[in-house]
Design a protein around this motif. Structure first.
Motif, PDB file in Angstrom:
ATOM      1  N   LEU A   9      -7.639 -19.627  34.417  1.00 42.34           N
ATOM      2  CA  LEU A   9      -7.170 -19.180  35.723  1.00 42.34           C
ATOM      3  C   LEU A   9      -7.004 -17.665  35.757  1.00 42.34           C
ATOM      4  O   LEU A   9      -7.435 -16.995  36.702  1.00 42.34           O
ATOM      5  CB  LEU A   9      -5.850 -19.869  36.076  1.00 42.34           C
ATOM      6  CG  LEU A   9      -5.200 -19.443  37.390  1.00 42.34           C
ATOM      7  CD1 LEU A   9      -6.096 -19.813  38.571  1.00 42.34           C
ATOM      8  CD2 LEU A   9      -3.827 -20.081  37.526  1.00 42.34           C
ATOM      9  N   ARG A  10      -6.408 -17.128  34.714  1.00 41.06           N
ATOM     10  CA  ARG A  10      -6.199 -15.676  34.637  1.00 41.06           C
ATOM     11  C   ARG A  10      -7.530 -14.936  34.649  1.00 41.06           C
ATOM     12  O   ARG A  10      -7.702 -13.940  35.361  1.00 41.06           O
ATOM     13  CB  ARG A  10      -5.383 -15.336  33.388  1.00 41.06           C
ATOM     14  CG  ARG A  10      -5.070 -13.852  33.252  1.00 41.06           C
ATOM     15  CD  ARG A  10      -4.221 -13.558  32.043  1.00 41.06           C
ATOM     16  NE  ARG A  10      -4.915 -14.033  30.859  1.00 41.06           N
ATOM     17  CZ  ARG A  10      -4.332 -14.317  29.708  1.00 41.06           C
ATOM     18  NH1 ARG A  10      -3.039 -14.204  29.581  1.00 41.06           N
ATOM     19  NH2 ARG A  10      -5.031 -14.724  28.680  1.00 41.06           N
ATOM     20  N   GLN A  11      -8.501 -15.414  33.872  1.00 45.69           N
ATOM     21  CA  GLN A  11      -9.818 -14.759  33.837  1.00 45.69           C
ATOM     22  C   GLN A  11     -10.498 -14.821  35.205  1.00 45.69           C
ATOM     23  O   GLN A  11     -11.097 -13.838  35.658  1.00 45.69           O
ATOM     24  CB  GLN A  11     -10.700 -15.402  32.764  1.00 45.69           C
ATOM     25  CG  GLN A  11     -10.248 -15.083  31.369  1.00 45.69           C
ATOM     26  CD  GLN A  11     -10.949 -15.919  30.304  1.00 45.69           C
ATOM     27  OE1 GLN A  11     -11.597 -16.918  30.607  1.00 45.69           O
ATOM     28  NE2 GLN A  11     -10.826 -15.499  29.054  1.00 45.69           N
ATOM     29  N   MET A  12     -10.378 -15.946  35.898  1.00 47.69           N
ATOM     30  CA  MET A  12     -10.969 -16.081  37.222  1.00 47.69           C
ATOM     31  C   MET A  12     -10.316 -15.102  38.200  1.00 47.69           C
ATOM     32  O   MET A  12     -10.998 -14.412  38.959  1.00 47.69           O
ATOM     33  CB  MET A  12     -10.804 -17.512  37.735  1.00 47.69           C
ATOM     34  CG  MET A  12     -11.419 -17.734  39.112  1.00 47.69           C
ATOM     35  SD  MET A  12     -11.086 -19.391  39.747  1.00 47.69           S
ATOM     36  CE  MET A  12      -9.349 -19.279  40.074  1.00 47.69           C
ATOM     37  N   VAL A  70      12.280 -27.489  26.751  1.00 47.01           N
ATOM     38  CA  VAL A  70      10.859 -27.337  26.482  1.00 47.01           C
ATOM     39  C   VAL A  70      10.471 -25.899  26.799  1.00 47.01           C
ATOM     40  O   VAL A  70      10.751 -25.398  27.892  1.00 47.01           O
ATOM     41  CB  VAL A  70      10.013 -28.300  27.351  1.00 47.01           C
ATOM     42  CG1 VAL A  70       8.535 -28.075  27.121  1.00 47.01           C
ATOM     43  CG2 VAL A  70      10.398 -29.736  27.074  1.00 47.01           C
ATOM     44  N   ASN A  71       9.849 -25.230  25.860  1.00 48.62           N
ATOM     45  CA  ASN A  71       9.352 -23.875  26.066  1.00 48.62           C
ATOM     46  C   ASN A  71       7.835 -23.932  26.141  1.00 48.62           C
ATOM     47  O   ASN A  71       7.184 -24.508  25.269  1.00 48.62           O
ATOM     48  CB  ASN A  71       9.784 -22.950  24.924  1.00 48.62           C
ATOM     49  CG  ASN A  71      11.280 -22.759  24.892  1.00 48.62           C
ATOM     50  OD1 ASN A  71      11.905 -22.591  25.923  1.00 48.62           O
ATOM     51  ND2 ASN A  71      11.859 -22.796  23.697  1.00 48.62           N
ATOM     52  N   VAL A  72       7.299 -23.327  27.181  1.00 47.75           N
ATOM     53  CA  VAL A  72       5.857 -23.300  27.368  1.00 47.75           C
ATOM     54  C   VAL A  72       5.412 -21.849  27.360  1.00 47.75           C
ATOM     55  O   VAL A  72       5.917 -21.036  28.137  1.00 47.75           O
ATOM     56  CB  VAL A  72       5.456 -23.969  28.705  1.00 47.75           C
ATOM     57  CG1 VAL A  72       3.958 -23.878  28.927  1.00 47.75           C
ATOM     58  CG2 VAL A  72       5.934 -25.407  28.739  1.00 47.75           C
ATOM     59  N   ASN A  73       4.462 -21.528  26.499  1.00 49.41           N
ATOM     60  CA  ASN A  73       3.896 -20.184  26.444  1.00 49.41           C
ATOM     61  C   ASN A  73       2.576 -20.220  27.206  1.00 49.41           C
ATOM     62  O   ASN A  73       1.586 -20.761  26.714  1.00 49.41           O
ATOM     63  CB  ASN A  73       3.702 -19.748  24.996  1.00 49.41           C
ATOM     64  CG  ASN A  73       3.223 -18.318  24.888  1.00 49.41           C
ATOM     65  OD1 ASN A  73       2.835 -17.696  25.882  1.00 49.41           O
ATOM     66  ND2 ASN A  73       3.254 -17.789  23.676  1.00 49.41           N
ATOM     67  N   LEU A  74       2.581 -19.636  28.407  1.00 47.59           N
ATOM     68  CA  LEU A  74       1.379 -19.666  29.239  1.00 47.59           C
ATOM     69  C   LEU A  74       0.214 -18.928  28.598  1.00 47.59           C
ATOM     70  O   LEU A  74      -0.942 -19.266  28.834  1.00 47.59           O
ATOM     71  CB  LEU A  74       1.673 -19.071  30.618  1.00 47.59           C
ATOM     72  CG  LEU A  74       2.579 -19.904  31.508  1.00 47.59           C
ATOM     73  CD1 LEU A  74       2.840 -19.175  32.820  1.00 47.59           C
ATOM     74  CD2 LEU A  74       2.000 -21.269  31.763  1.00 47.59           C
ATOM     75  N   ASN A  75       0.513 -17.910  27.788  1.00 48.10           N
ATOM     76  CA  ASN A  75      -0.572 -17.152  27.151  1.00 48.10           C
ATOM     77  C   ASN A  75      -1.403 -18.020  26.206  1.00 48.10           C
ATOM     78  O   ASN A  75      -2.516 -17.664  25.856  1.00 48.10           O
ATOM     79  CB  ASN A  75      -0.023 -15.950  26.390  1.00 48.10           C
ATOM     80  CG  ASN A  75       0.441 -14.856  27.326  1.00 48.10           C
ATOM     81  OD1 ASN A  75      -0.157 -14.648  28.376  1.00 48.10           O
ATOM     82  ND2 ASN A  75       1.511 -14.179  26.963  1.00 48.10           N
ATOM     83  N   GLU A  76      -0.861 -19.169  25.809  1.00 51.50           N
ATOM     84  CA  GLU A  76      -1.584 -20.057  24.901  1.00 51.50           C
ATOM     85  C   GLU A  76      -2.169 -21.274  25.625  1.00 51.50           C
ATOM     86  O   GLU A  76      -2.835 -22.096  25.010  1.00 51.50           O
ATOM     87  CB  GLU A  76      -0.649 -20.512  23.778  1.00 51.50           C
ATOM     88  CG  GLU A  76      -0.203 -19.349  22.896  1.00 51.50           C
ATOM     89  CD  GLU A  76       0.838 -19.765  21.874  1.00 51.50           C
ATOM     90  OE1 GLU A  76       1.168 -20.961  21.796  1.00 51.50           O
ATOM     91  OE2 GLU A  76       1.310 -18.874  21.160  1.00 51.50           O
ATOM     92  N   SER A  77      -1.907 -21.372  26.921  1.00 57.64           N
ATOM     93  CA  SER A  77      -2.400 -22.506  27.688  1.00 57.64           C
ATOM     94  C   SER A  77      -3.851 -22.267  28.092  1.00 57.64           C
ATOM     95  O   SER A  77      -4.156 -21.304  28.792  1.00 57.64           O
ATOM     96  CB  SER A  77      -1.540 -22.684  28.944  1.00 57.64           C
ATOM     97  OG  SER A  77      -2.188 -23.527  29.863  1.00 57.64           O
ATOM     98  N   PRO A  78      -4.785 -23.152  27.685  1.00 63.96           N
ATOM     99  CA  PRO A  78      -6.197 -22.967  28.048  1.00 63.96           C
ATOM    100  C   PRO A  78      -6.401 -22.923  29.563  1.00 63.96           C
ATOM    101  O   PRO A  78      -7.201 -22.130  30.064  1.00 63.96           O
ATOM    102  CB  PRO A  78      -6.901 -24.180  27.439  1.00 63.96           C
ATOM    103  CG  PRO A  78      -5.969 -24.714  26.410  1.00 63.96           C
ATOM    104  CD  PRO A  78      -4.593 -24.319  26.821  1.00 63.96           C
ATOM    105  N   GLN A  79      -5.671 -23.741  30.307  1.00 68.67           N
ATOM    106  CA  GLN A  79      -5.821 -23.742  31.759  1.00 68.67           C
ATOM    107  C   GLN A  79      -5.388 -22.406  32.356  1.00 68.67           C
ATOM    108  O   GLN A  79      -6.038 -21.878  33.258  1.00 68.67           O
ATOM    109  CB  GLN A  79      -5.005 -24.879  32.395  1.00 68.67           C
ATOM    110  CG  GLN A  79      -5.485 -26.253  32.041  1.00 68.67           C
ATOM    111  CD  GLN A  79      -4.841 -26.783  30.749  1.00 68.67           C
ATOM    112  OE1 GLN A  79      -4.148 -26.073  30.036  1.00 68.67           O
ATOM    113  NE2 GLN A  79      -5.097 -28.052  30.451  1.00 68.67           N
ATOM    114  N   PHE A  80      -4.291 -21.854  31.827  1.00 73.48           N
ATOM    115  CA  PHE A  80      -3.819 -20.574  32.362  1.00 73.48           C
ATOM    116  C   PHE A  80      -4.782 -19.450  31.993  1.00 73.48           C
ATOM    117  O   PHE A  80      -5.029 -18.560  32.804  1.00 73.48           O
ATOM    118  CB  PHE A  80      -2.410 -20.257  31.855  1.00 73.48           C
ATOM    119  CG  PHE A  80      -1.880 -18.959  32.405  1.00 73.48           C
ATOM    120  CD1 PHE A  80      -1.497 -18.868  33.732  1.00 73.48           C
ATOM    121  CD2 PHE A  80      -1.779 -17.835  31.608  1.00 73.48           C
ATOM    122  CE1 PHE A  80      -1.012 -17.675  34.254  1.00 73.48           C
ATOM    123  CE2 PHE A  80      -1.317 -16.640  32.121  1.00 73.48           C
ATOM    124  CZ  PHE A  80      -0.923 -16.558  33.447  1.00 73.48           C
TER     125      PHE A  80
END
Length: 176
Positions: free
Chosen positions: A146-149, A133-143
């Motif tokens: 979190l990044r903006q916060m 499974v590959n997860v792209n954090l840049n496309e994760s709404p939660q990330f």
């Protein structure tokens, strides 16, 4: 004037050298090629250099590895054929059980068929036991939230923000 090496002049010199490198005794090599053991010893000591020995050793190892691979492949083919026969027999048993209305036997046959098919699938490589499974954090709404916060909080601490963004860049995580 020195006499030419009788081993070097032999028409099957490559095979002779191969036997020497493979560990065949000088006496046996001499017997196989119709030469004297002393001539074989002198040839091995004076004319069979390290580069030739390495090349012959590599060729011998490659041939042994290929022989092992061939034997394993033959075994796989036989296992494959045997499993196919098992599946055919189980299917025949299943059909008879269904025709006779023998539900317990049909159920048992189905279980055995499933097991045999799983083994066959594993053998042929059509069944994989691992999931990637590959997860792209840049496309994760939660990330993204979190990044903006984190960036808002870091706006109040410019040095920490620069360090944080440097680490994010090193990890190839964009910001925006």
């Amino acid at each position: 004037m020195a006499r030419p090496c009788t081993a070097c002049a032999h028409p099957r010199i490559a095979s002779l050298n191969r036997d020497l490198v493979a560990g065949v005794t000088n006496a046996e090599v001499a017997r196989r090629y119709g030469l004297k053991p002393d001539a074989i010893r002198r040839h091995a000591d004076n004319h069979l250099d390290e580069e030739q020995r390495r090349e012959i050793t590599l060729a011998l190892r490659t041939e042994r590895a290929q022989a092992v691979a061939d034997a394993l492949n033959e075994g796989d083919v036989e296992i494959h054929r045997s499993l196919k026969r098992v599946v055919t027999e189980i299917d025949s048993l299943l059909q008879r059980a269904k025709a006779d209305g023998n539900d317990p036997l049909a159920l048992m046959s189905l279980r055995e068929m499933r097991n045999a098919l799983m083994d066959l699938a594993k053998l042929t490589g059509t069944l994989q036991n691992e999931l990637t499974v590959n997860v792209n954090l840049n496309e994760s709404p939660q990330f993204i939230v979190l990044r903006q916060m984190i960036l808002r909080v870091l706006d109040r601490h410019p040095d920490a923000k620069a360090d944080f963004l440097g680490e994010m860049q090193r990890l190839q995580i964009g910001h925006g």
